[in-house]
Scaffold this motif. Structure first.
Motif, PDB file in Angstrom:
ATOM      1  N   PRO A   1       0.453  -1.385   0.453  1.00  0.00           N
ATOM      2  CA  PRO A   1       0.101  -0.267   0.169  1.00  0.00           C
ATOM      3  C   PRO A   1       0.729   1.198  -0.299  1.00  0.00           C
ATOM      4  CG  PRO A   1      -1.176  -1.455   1.774  1.00  0.00           C
ATOM      5  CD  PRO A   1       0.179  -1.880   0.942  1.00  0.00           C
ATOM      6  N   ALA A   2       2.254   1.387   0.793  1.00  0.00           N
ATOM      7  CA  ALA A   2       3.345   2.603   0.635  1.00  0.00           C
ATOM      8  C   ALA A   2       3.489   2.575  -0.848  1.00  0.00           C
ATOM      9  CB  ALA A   2       4.541   2.372   1.804  1.00  0.00           C
ATOM     10  N   ILE A   3       3.947   1.830  -1.330  1.00  0.00           N
ATOM     11  CA  ILE A   3       4.082   1.969  -2.291  1.00  0.00           C
ATOM     12  C   ILE A   3       3.423   2.459  -3.630  1.00  0.00           C
ATOM     13  CG2 ILE A   3       4.830   0.429  -4.533  1.00  0.00           C
ATOM     14  CD1 ILE A   3       7.061  -0.873  -2.673  1.00  0.00           C
ATOM     15  N   ASN A   4       2.120   1.839  -3.078  1.00  0.00           N
ATOM     16  CA  ASN A   4       1.074   2.170  -4.263  1.00  0.00           C
ATOM     17  C   ASN A   4       0.733   3.334  -3.995  1.00  0.00           C
ATOM     18  OD1 ASN A   4      -1.557   1.998  -6.198  1.00  0.00           O
ATOM     19  ND2 ASN A   4      -2.204   2.086  -4.016  1.00  0.00           N
ATOM     20  N   LEU A   5       0.450   4.393  -2.709  1.00  0.00           N
ATOM     21  CA  LEU A   5       0.408   5.374  -2.343  1.00  0.00           C
ATOM     22  C   LEU A   5       1.844   6.561  -3.373  1.00  0.00           C
ATOM     23  CD1 LEU A   5      -1.704   5.669   0.872  1.00  0.00           C
ATOM     24  CD2 LEU A   5      -2.117   6.330  -1.745  1.00  0.00           C
ATOM     25  N   ALA A   6       2.545   5.861  -2.742  1.00  0.00           N
ATOM     26  CA  ALA A   6       3.502   6.627  -3.027  1.00  0.00           C
ATOM     27  C   ALA A   6       4.926   6.982  -4.582  1.00  0.00           C
ATOM     28  CB  ALA A   6       5.005   6.272  -1.591  1.00  0.00           C
ATOM     29  N   LEU A   7       4.691   5.761  -5.306  1.00  0.00           N
ATOM     30  CA  LEU A   7       4.973   5.803  -6.848  1.00  0.00           C
ATOM     31  C   LEU A   7       4.476   6.511  -7.782  1.00  0.00           C
ATOM     32  CD1 LEU A   7       7.267   3.627  -7.361  1.00  0.00           C
ATOM     33  CD2 LEU A   7       5.574   2.585  -8.516  1.00  0.00           C
ATOM     34  N   PHE A   8       2.960   7.423  -7.812  1.00  0.00           N
ATOM     35  CA  PHE A   8       3.184   7.870  -8.400  1.00  0.00           C
ATOM     36  C   PHE A   8       3.752   9.406  -8.328  1.00  0.00           C
ATOM     37  CE2 PHE A   8      -0.013  10.973 -10.414  1.00  0.00           C
ATOM     38  CZ  PHE A   8       0.157  11.165 -11.847  1.00  0.00           C
ATOM     39  N   LYS A   9       3.293   9.507  -6.855  1.00  0.00           N
ATOM     40  CA  LYS A   9       3.696  10.637  -6.629  1.00  0.00           C
ATOM     41  C   LYS A   9       4.911  11.183  -6.009  1.00  0.00           C
ATOM     42  CE  LYS A   9      -0.812  11.275  -5.502  1.00  0.00           C
ATOM     43  NZ  LYS A   9      -1.585  11.654  -6.679  1.00  0.00           N
ATOM     44  N   MET A  10       5.750  10.209  -6.616  1.00  0.00           N
ATOM     45  CA  MET A  10       7.085  10.223  -6.691  1.00  0.00           C
ATOM     46  C   MET A  10       7.858  10.579  -7.810  1.00  0.00           C
ATOM     47  SD  MET A  10      10.060   8.369  -4.137  1.00  0.00           S
ATOM     48  CE  MET A  10       9.462   6.189  -4.709  1.00  0.00           C
ATOM     49  N   SER A  11       7.149   9.712  -8.398  1.00  0.00           N
ATOM     50  CA  SER A  11       7.814  10.889  -9.978  1.00  0.00           C
ATOM     51  C   SER A  11       7.452  11.565 -10.329  1.00  0.00           C
ATOM     52  CB  SER A  11       7.307   9.381 -11.264  1.00  0.00           C
ATOM     53  OG  SER A  11       5.665   9.536 -10.696  1.00  0.00           O
ATOM     54  N   LEU A  12       6.184  12.584  -9.882  1.00  0.00           N
ATOM     55  CA  LEU A  12       5.843  13.427 -10.089  1.00  0.00           C
ATOM     56  C   LEU A  12       7.316  14.507 -10.321  1.00  0.00           C
ATOM     57  CD1 LEU A  12       4.378  15.513 -11.620  1.00  0.00           C
ATOM     58  CD2 LEU A  12       2.723  15.126  -9.314  1.00  0.00           C
ATOM     59  N   ILE A  13       7.778  14.393  -8.317  1.00  0.00           N
ATOM     60  CA  ILE A  13       8.251  14.988  -7.452  1.00  0.00           C
ATOM     61  C   ILE A  13       8.975  15.563  -8.742  1.00  0.00           C
ATOM     62  CG2 ILE A  13       9.570  15.666  -5.085  1.00  0.00           C
ATOM     63  CD1 ILE A  13       6.817  14.825  -4.338  1.00  0.00           C
ATOM     64  N   ILE A  14       9.910  13.956  -8.451  1.00  0.00           N
ATOM     65  CA  ILE A  14      11.568  13.810  -8.767  1.00  0.00           C
ATOM     66  C   ILE A  14      11.945  14.725 -10.545  1.00  0.00           C
ATOM     67  CG2 ILE A  14      12.929  12.113  -9.514  1.00  0.00           C
ATOM     68  CD1 ILE A  14      12.147   9.982  -7.961  1.00  0.00           C
ATOM     69  N   ARG A  15      10.497  14.471 -11.673  1.00  0.00           N
ATOM     70  CA  ARG A  15      10.569  14.909 -12.314  1.00  0.00           C
ATOM     71  C   ARG A  15      10.359  16.430 -12.642  1.00  0.00           C
ATOM     72  NH1 ARG A  15       5.714  11.727 -15.634  1.00  0.00           N
ATOM     73  NH2 ARG A  15       5.117  13.094 -14.070  1.00  0.00           N
ATOM     74  N   LEU A  16       9.700  17.166 -11.813  1.00  0.00           N
ATOM     75  CA  LEU A  16      10.012  18.409 -11.226  1.00  0.00           C
ATOM     76  C   LEU A  16      10.893  19.089 -10.612  1.00  0.00           C
ATOM     77  CD1 LEU A  16       8.321  21.161 -10.912  1.00  0.00           C
ATOM     78  CD2 LEU A  16       7.818  20.593  -8.892  1.00  0.00           C
ATOM     79  N   ALA A  17      11.644  18.133 -10.050  1.00  0.00           N
ATOM     80  CA  ALA A  17      13.290  18.276  -9.818  1.00  0.00           C
ATOM     81  C   ALA A  17      14.086  18.485 -10.312  1.00  0.00           C
ATOM     82  CB  ALA A  17      13.651  17.955  -8.061  1.00  0.00           C
ATOM     83  N   ARG A  18      13.838  17.338 -11.487  1.00  0.00           N
ATOM     84  CA  ARG A  18      15.457  17.111 -12.806  1.00  0.00           C
ATOM     85  C   ARG A  18      14.953  18.359 -13.440  1.00  0.00           C
ATOM     86  NH1 ARG A  18      15.359  15.384 -17.866  1.00  0.00           N
ATOM     87  NH2 ARG A  18      17.728  14.282 -17.805  1.00  0.00           N
ATOM     88  N   ALA A  19      13.794  19.058 -13.791  1.00  0.00           N
ATOM     89  CA  ALA A  19      13.922  20.089 -14.180  1.00  0.00           C
ATOM     90  C   ALA A  19      14.537  21.466 -14.705  1.00  0.00           C
ATOM     91  CB  ALA A  19      12.106  20.119 -15.381  1.00  0.00           C
ATOM     92  N   ASN A  20      14.076  21.601 -12.442  1.00  0.00           N
ATOM     93  CA  ASN A  20      14.271  23.130 -11.805  1.00  0.00           C
ATOM     94  C   ASN A  20      15.607  23.159 -11.630  1.00  0.00           C
ATOM     95  OD1 ASN A  20      11.289  23.727 -12.488  1.00  0.00           O
ATOM     96  ND2 ASN A  20      11.844  23.182 -10.088  1.00  0.00           N
ATOM     97  N   THR A  21      16.541  21.876 -11.777  1.00  0.00           N
ATOM     98  CA  THR A  21      17.667  21.959 -12.044  1.00  0.00           C
ATOM     99  C   THR A  21      18.637  22.355 -12.427  1.00  0.00           C
ATOM    100  OG1 THR A  21      17.908  20.104  -9.751  1.00  0.00           O
ATOM    101  CG2 THR A  21      20.061  20.676 -10.641  1.00  0.00           C
ATOM    102  N   ARG A  22      18.652  21.560 -14.111  1.00  0.00           N
ATOM    103  CA  ARG A  22      18.519  21.581 -15.163  1.00  0.00           C
ATOM    104  C   ARG A  22      18.741  23.600 -15.325  1.00  0.00           C
ATOM    105  NH1 ARG A  22      18.116  17.052 -19.263  1.00  0.00           N
ATOM    106  NH2 ARG A  22      18.850  18.729 -21.180  1.00  0.00           N
ATOM    107  N   GLU A  23      17.661  23.558 -14.877  1.00  0.00           N
ATOM    108  CA  GLU A  23      17.053  25.269 -15.447  1.00  0.00           C
ATOM    109  C   GLU A  23      17.975  25.607 -14.948  1.00  0.00           C
ATOM    110  OE1 GLU A  23      13.667  28.424 -15.239  1.00  0.00           O
ATOM    111  OE2 GLU A  23      13.339  26.197 -15.226  1.00  0.00           O
ATOM    112  N   VAL A  24      17.876  25.318 -13.798  1.00  0.00           N
ATOM    113  CA  VAL A  24      18.483  26.355 -12.514  1.00  0.00           C
ATOM    114  C   VAL A  24      20.046  26.139 -12.670  1.00  0.00           C
ATOM    115  CG1 VAL A  24      19.524  26.678  -9.974  1.00  0.00           C
ATOM    116  CG2 VAL A  24      16.828  26.281 -11.198  1.00  0.00           C
TER     117      VAL A  24
END
Length: 160
Positions: free
Chosen positions: A26-49
């Motif tokens: 259940p923890a993986i189910n709740l976290a996996l989709f949200k975690m991928s969104l946050i990782i993509r956002l952090a990566r895109a912002n890091t590349r920009e900064v």
């Protein structure tokens, strides 16, 4: 749900090894989709900064890579990341009903589903009010974190 043990007069399963092993999916189910969104956002912002002049200047000044990343890059990408974490945490709290139902965890989600089936309106309203209160609390925490991350955002300067 696994083995249970008594804690503060309630039977809980997350305090036993067997209960924790039943909590993994259940923890993986709740976290996996949200975690991928946050990782993509952090990566895109890091590349920009990393392409900004102040980061290039910090590197040219001879600061260590660790200091450049922790002070100059991380501090500037955290505002949008904290925003998304707050929004996604609120939606995860509100929509954990599906996960509780699929994995047969007795919780607020199961209570809500049973209340809807029985047309128990006071329980439904209480659940919705509690969910709204949790989301408002999360948004307040996000605003406080904003003022800690960005010195330009201070509560004392926002007088009408």
């Amino acid at each position: 749900r696994g083995e249970t043990t008594e804690f503060l007069g309630m039977q809980v399963s997350f305090l036993t090894w067997n209960g924790l092993s039943h909590l993994i999916l259940p923890a993986i189910n709740l976290a996996l989709f949200k975690m991928s969104l946050i990782i993509r956002l952090a990566r895109a912002n890091t590349r920009e900064v990393c392409l900004q002049d102040y980061v290039k200047f910090a590197r040219a000044k001879g600061l260590s890579g660790r200091r450049v990343v922790l002070v100059h890059v991380l501090k500037n990408i955290m505002i949008p990341v904290v925003t998304i974490i707050g929004l996604e945490l609120g939606s995860m709290v509100a929509f954990a009903i599906v996960t509780e139902t699929v994995f047969a965890w007795p919780g607020m989600g199961k209570l809500l589903i049973d209340s809807i089936n029985l047309l128990d309106r006071p329980v439904i309203v209480a659940y919705l009010m509690l969910t709204v209160l949790i989301i408002v609390g999360i948004n307040l925490a996000v605003d406080v974190i904003y003022s800690l991350l960005d010195p330009r955002i201070r509560l004392s300067e926002m007088k009408g």
